[in-house]
Enzyme design. Sequence first.
Site, PDB file in Angstrom:
ATOM      1  N   PHE A 186       9.754  22.154  21.237  1.00  0.00           N
ATOM      2  CA  PHE A 186      10.452  20.870  21.131  1.00  0.00           C
ATOM      3  C   PHE A 186      10.149  20.143  19.823  1.00  0.00           C
ATOM      4  CE2 PHE A 186       9.830  21.872  25.606  1.00  0.00           C
ATOM      5  CZ  PHE A 186      11.126  21.752  26.094  1.00  0.00           C
ATOM      6  N   ARG A 236      10.104  18.499  16.134  1.00  0.00           N
ATOM      7  CA  ARG A 236      11.107  17.907  15.252  1.00  0.00           C
ATOM      8  C   ARG A 236      10.759  18.223  13.814  1.00  0.00           C
ATOM      9  NH1 ARG A 236       9.918  12.073  17.453  1.00  0.00           N
ATOM     10  NH2 ARG A 236       7.980  13.201  17.787  1.00  0.00           N
ATOM     11  N   ALA A 239      21.070   3.335  16.073  1.00  0.00           N
ATOM     12  CA  ALA A 239      22.475   3.588  15.703  1.00  0.00           C
ATOM     13  C   ALA A 239      22.545   3.973  14.231  1.00  0.00           C
ATOM     14  CB  ALA A 239      23.307   2.348  15.959  1.00  0.00           C
ATOM     15  N   GLY A 290      22.619  14.950  12.893  1.00  0.00           N
ATOM     16  CA  GLY A 290      22.933  16.177  12.162  1.00  0.00           C
ATOM     17  C   GLY A 290      21.816  17.164  12.414  1.00  0.00           C
ATOM     18  N   CYS A 336      19.804  21.646  14.992  1.00  0.00           N
ATOM     19  CA  CYS A 336      19.591  21.772  16.441  1.00  0.00           C
ATOM     20  C   CYS A 336      20.651  21.089  17.279  1.00  0.00           C
ATOM     21  CB  CYS A 336      18.209  21.255  16.796  1.00  0.00           C
ATOM     22  SG  CYS A 336      16.942  22.334  16.152  1.00  0.00           S
ATOM     23  N   LYS A 390      24.486  22.364  17.004  1.00  0.00           N
ATOM     24  CA  LYS A 390      24.663  23.761  17.435  1.00  0.00           C
ATOM     25  C   LYS A 390      24.263  23.929  18.910  1.00  0.00           C
ATOM     26  CE  LYS A 390      20.728  26.340  16.238  1.00  0.00           C
ATOM     27  NZ  LYS A 390      20.165  26.821  17.466  1.00  0.00           N
TER      28      LYS A 390
END
Length: 429
Positions: free
Chosen positions: A152, A154, A252, A257, A260, A263
């Site tokens: 998981f 980032r 916001a 993008g 991950c 797709k």
Amino acid sequence: MKITVIGSGYVGLVTGACFGHLGNQVICVDNDLKKIAKLKKGTMPFYEPGLEEMVKLNMKEGRLKFSASIPEAVRESECIFIAVSTPPKENGEADLTAIENVAIQIAKSMNSYRLIIEKSTVPVKTGIWVEHTIKIHKRKNCLFDVASNPEFLREGQAISDFLNPDRIVIGVESKRALNLLKRLYAPIRAPIVVTDIKSAELIKHASNSYLAMKISFINAISRICELTGADISKVAEGLGLDKRIGKQFLQAGIGYGGFCFPKDLDAFIAIANQCGYDFRLLKEVRNINQDQVTFFIKKIEQALWNIKDKTIGILGLSFKPETDDIRFTPALTIIKSLLEEGAKIKAFDPKAMDKFKLLVPDITYCRNPNEVAKGADCLVIVTDWLEFKSLDFVKLKHIMKQSVIIDGRNIYDRQALESLGFRYFGVGR
Ligand code: UDX
């Protein structure tokens, strides 16, 4: 423990380096010979804070090796992680040919018990295929288990995410596999969710989709804020303090993008469809994300009237800060659209310019934000790099042609900028 990680991309390399850091003997494998040659010299294929130092240290201390040979690595290791990429096909499905090829090679190289662990994000039921493939190609009497252990992390904070995860998900079908994975993760303090393989695979797609949904939700609310004069920052704060909702991923902006979310969402929609479920909720999450960029481009047009021959300064090209990753970055959609309308683009990014130049060579790349601003009709904030938060706006006011800031990440204070004489456009406020 002796571990092989096949695939030296973001997930594979970080996994290998961190398992080495935890005291294991790790071999990272990749079929890209140039990448392996560079890694052996300590050169990273991408920028990730702290990774280069960690890789070099573990190599020096003999816990991390690089190899292009799956057979060699598989012979030396009991646990084999598959971390090869699962790129999108044209119809959105995940392309799993790399996983199959790797499974075949592992099977052919195994000479005794091996645990094969899916680390890449894969559609539910991939484990069944991996097991089936290995059974066909392995030697007789050679035992093995398959497990799912999704990652998981980032980008930009991958190492700390790996070493301090919110949870560790272990999908297994045997005690032996469970014990091996529990031993491997013993040094990491985090709740462990033990489940069957299919549920573990599903947890990963469900997590990413849920986070993408949160972003699209707040972006949709930001549109209502703009239509009514409400302030999205305050709405997000009020929402996020409810513990059931939580503060994170309510920022916001111009949409998500990276490699991950876009797709994985497509792949999840596709696999749900194959299983007989039309995941309309996620289709709308995707639509809102696409609309968010289109709407942002319109905002630039509205701020400048005509785009043709205007000089537009872009701050940030990577899909998020602290990475040089430009895959599915909103910057590309924005810049392409502005170029089509005849704008002149100047851009700066602290890490992603070299990669972006290969995609878009014909814009002016600058050395810093001030150079971007010089003579520009507006400055557009695309990525919320920390260094963009403290620009010298008094100076910018003098060097820009028009004093216009279009802030796609809501990093500035509207009142402060307006008091300096700027026209400020944020998202949802
Ligand atoms: C994501 C998941 O967070 C991670 O758990 C998974 O393993 C891989 O995919 P990553 O793609 O590295 O990680 O980036 P993340 O920090 O999640 O951001 C994804 C995108 O969402 C970025 O474009 C970011 O700018 C955007 N975002 C994030 C928002 O627009 N608003 C937010 O509140 C949070």
